[in-house]
Design a protein around this motif. Structure first.
Motif, PDB file in Angstrom:
ATOM      1  N   PRO A   1      51.327  27.418 -10.474  1.00  0.00           N
ATOM      2  CA  PRO A   1      50.989  28.242 -12.231  1.00  0.00           C
ATOM      3  C   PRO A   1      50.520  27.475 -12.890  1.00  0.00           C
ATOM      4  O   PRO A   1      51.695  27.013 -12.681  1.00  0.00           O
ATOM      5  N   LYS A   2      49.601  27.830 -14.524  1.00  0.00           N
ATOM      6  CA  LYS A   2      49.460  27.139 -15.667  1.00  0.00           C
ATOM      7  C   LYS A   2      51.388  27.134 -16.178  1.00  0.00           C
ATOM      8  O   LYS A   2      52.370  28.416 -16.251  1.00  0.00           O
ATOM      9  N   THR A   3      51.283  26.272 -16.718  1.00  0.00           N
ATOM     10  CA  THR A   3      52.566  26.249 -17.631  1.00  0.00           C
ATOM     11  C   THR A   3      52.966  26.826 -17.970  1.00  0.00           C
ATOM     12  O   THR A   3      54.052  27.422 -18.070  1.00  0.00           O
ATOM     13  N   SER A   4      52.338  27.685 -19.247  1.00  0.00           N
ATOM     14  CA  SER A   4      52.283  28.709 -20.062  1.00  0.00           C
ATOM     15  C   SER A   4      53.182  30.420 -19.005  1.00  0.00           C
ATOM     16  O   SER A   4      53.594  30.783 -19.570  1.00  0.00           O
ATOM     17  N   ALA A   5      52.426  30.511 -17.962  1.00  0.00           N
ATOM     18  CA  ALA A   5      52.766  31.089 -17.355  1.00  0.00           C
ATOM     19  C   ALA A   5      53.196  30.806 -16.009  1.00  0.00           C
ATOM     20  O   ALA A   5      55.030  31.511 -16.587  1.00  0.00           O
ATOM     21  N   ARG A   6      54.165  29.690 -16.025  1.00  0.00           N
ATOM     22  CA  ARG A   6      55.413  29.351 -15.396  1.00  0.00           C
ATOM     23  C   ARG A   6      56.512  29.862 -16.033  1.00  0.00           C
ATOM     24  O   ARG A   6      57.831  29.808 -15.901  1.00  0.00           O
TER      25      ARG A   6
ATOM     26  N   LEU B   1      57.189  32.018 -18.650  1.00  0.00           N
ATOM     27  CA  LEU B   1      57.085  33.120 -19.054  1.00  0.00           C
ATOM     28  C   LEU B   1      58.190  33.719 -18.141  1.00  0.00           C
ATOM     29  O   LEU B   1      58.921  34.229 -17.671  1.00  0.00           O
ATOM     30  N   ALA B   2      57.809  32.778 -16.719  1.00  0.00           N
ATOM     31  CA  ALA B   2      57.958  33.424 -15.360  1.00  0.00           C
ATOM     32  C   ALA B   2      60.016  33.260 -15.003  1.00  0.00           C
ATOM     33  O   ALA B   2      60.889  33.801 -15.347  1.00  0.00           O
TER      34      ALA B   2
ATOM     35  N   SER C   1      61.953  35.066 -17.642  1.00  0.00           N
ATOM     36  CA  SER C   1      62.214  36.738 -16.815  1.00  0.00           C
ATOM     37  C   SER C   1      62.970  35.962 -15.889  1.00  0.00           C
ATOM     38  O   SER C   1      64.256  36.947 -15.617  1.00  0.00           O
TER      39      SER C   1
ATOM     40  N   LEU D   1      59.819  29.498  -8.284  1.00  0.00           N
ATOM     41  CA  LEU D   1      58.679  29.142  -9.012  1.00  0.00           C
ATOM     42  C   LEU D   1      57.411  28.655  -8.511  1.00  0.00           C
ATOM     43  O   LEU D   1      56.647  28.556  -8.941  1.00  0.00           O
TER      44      LEU D   1
ATOM     45  N   ASP E   1      60.225  22.236 -17.549  1.00  0.00           N
ATOM     46  CA  ASP E   1      60.449  23.389 -17.366  1.00  0.00           C
ATOM     47  C   ASP E   1      61.608  23.990 -18.513  1.00  0.00           C
ATOM     48  O   ASP E   1      61.652  24.845 -19.609  1.00  0.00           O
TER      49      ASP E   1
END
Length: 331
Positions: A2-7, A9-10, A13, A30, A40
């Motif tokens: 996944p893209k850095t921004s989505a990763r 957020l994951a 979470s 991840l 990250d």
């Protein structure tokens, strides 16, 4: 991958889902390498998220204790808007007052020191939340200037629409009433308490000297403001005013009380102080709430309850008039 921004957020979470996360397990969840997890985590730290590393056979990461929600980044205008919304909703009677108060506390804890100080200077008292009036817009800068003067206990100098001369006042409370913002202050020139519409105030800088706060007449700002708007010269100016305890939640009562005082005593009990033009009218008005009533005082109110109880009992046992008989046939 996944893209850095989505990763990111994951990753946030996952860090909130449990206290400790082994690095290898995070990488597996991840679907990235342990090296990517380390990078990250560094990115989150650069953004201000307090992610701590721990050592051991399964070394890993944790989001520091006390951070249940991720820190949020706001500019000054957003901080003002959010603080106003959360403080106002704490007295709406909508059943979310406690959650709003906790949200405001959480927001303050994760704010940078500069924004936290601005939030601390803005203290709002909401009066008469049941009224759905729509007031004039007030600039956030004006509200912040008034709130800062209230917080610092400094004399506020301002121009007031309709007045030819600048005003000087000791600001005590910033309140909402019937959809409008008001400043409750001691007018230094007139030597009396006044309520000023905030949309008509243009603050001047710098502010004046510090002052020792006076007590609002009656000690209750909500009662004082309500009394002023009902035409009274002071709170409690109703001929009859009494106090009861209702066996129902304060949030259930508050939307239907215009100029009374409602205090929560628990999830299913509240104190209500209310006024009326007569003791009988007051007792009857208190009876409109579908809840058991405990009369606190005064004795005049208890006697009015007794009179009404006899009156209602007589009405319930009075003989019913006979039902009309059949109408005679027409010609």
């Amino acid at each position: 991958m996944p893209k850095t921004s989505a990763r990111l957020l994951a990753l946030l979470s996952l860090l909130q889902a449990r206290r400790d996360w082994p690095g290898a397990l995070l990488a597996e969840r991840l679907d990235v390498s342990p090296r990517t997890v380390r990078r990250d985590v560094d990115r989150l730290r650069e953004l201000g998220y307090p992610v701590a590393a721990f050592k051991g056979p399964e070394g890993g990461y944790r989001l520091e204790a006390g951070t249940d929600l991720p820190p949020l980044l706001f500019d000054d205008e957003q901080a003002v808007a959010l603080a106003l919304a959360l403080q106002a909703v704490t007295t709406t009677g909508a059943g979310v007052e406690e959650a709003a108060a906790r949200a405001l506390t959480t927001l303050r804890q994760v704010m940078p020191a500069r924004l936290r100080h601005r939030l601390d200077t803005l203290q709002v008292t909401a009066v008469d939340p049941a009224t759905a009036g729509r007031g004039e817009r007030v600039g956030g800068g004006t509200l912040m200037a008034i709130g800062a003067a209230v917080h610092a206990r400094e004399v506020l100098r301002f121009d007031y629409a309709g007045s030819d001369t600048p005003r000087r006042a000791e600001p005590h409370h910033l309140v909402t009433y019937a959809g409008r913002w008001y400043l409750v202050a001691w007018d230094l020139d007139r030597e009396d308490w006044r309520t000023f519409r905030a949309d008509r105030i243009t603050p001047r800088v710098p502010t004046g000297p510090r002052f020792t706060p006076r007590e609002v007449p009656g000690g209750e700002v909500a009662a004082f403001v309500a009394g002023r708007f009902q035409g009274a010269q002071a709170p409690g100016d109703w001929p009859c005013r009494g106090e009861v305890v209702l066996r129902t939640a304060a949030a259930t009562v508050a939307p239907y009380v215009r100029d009374g005082l409602v205090e929560a005593l628990g999830p299913d009990r509240c104190r209500l102080v209310l006024g009326a033009w007569s003791w009988t009218a007051l007792a009857a008005g208190l009876g409109r709430f579908d809840a058991d009533i405990e009369a606190v005082g005064p004795d005049d109110l208890r006697e009015a309850f007794a009179r009404l109880s006899h009156r209602y009992a007589d009405a319930a046992t009075a003989p019913r008039p006979p039902a009309p008989g059949p109408r005679p046939p027409g010609p």
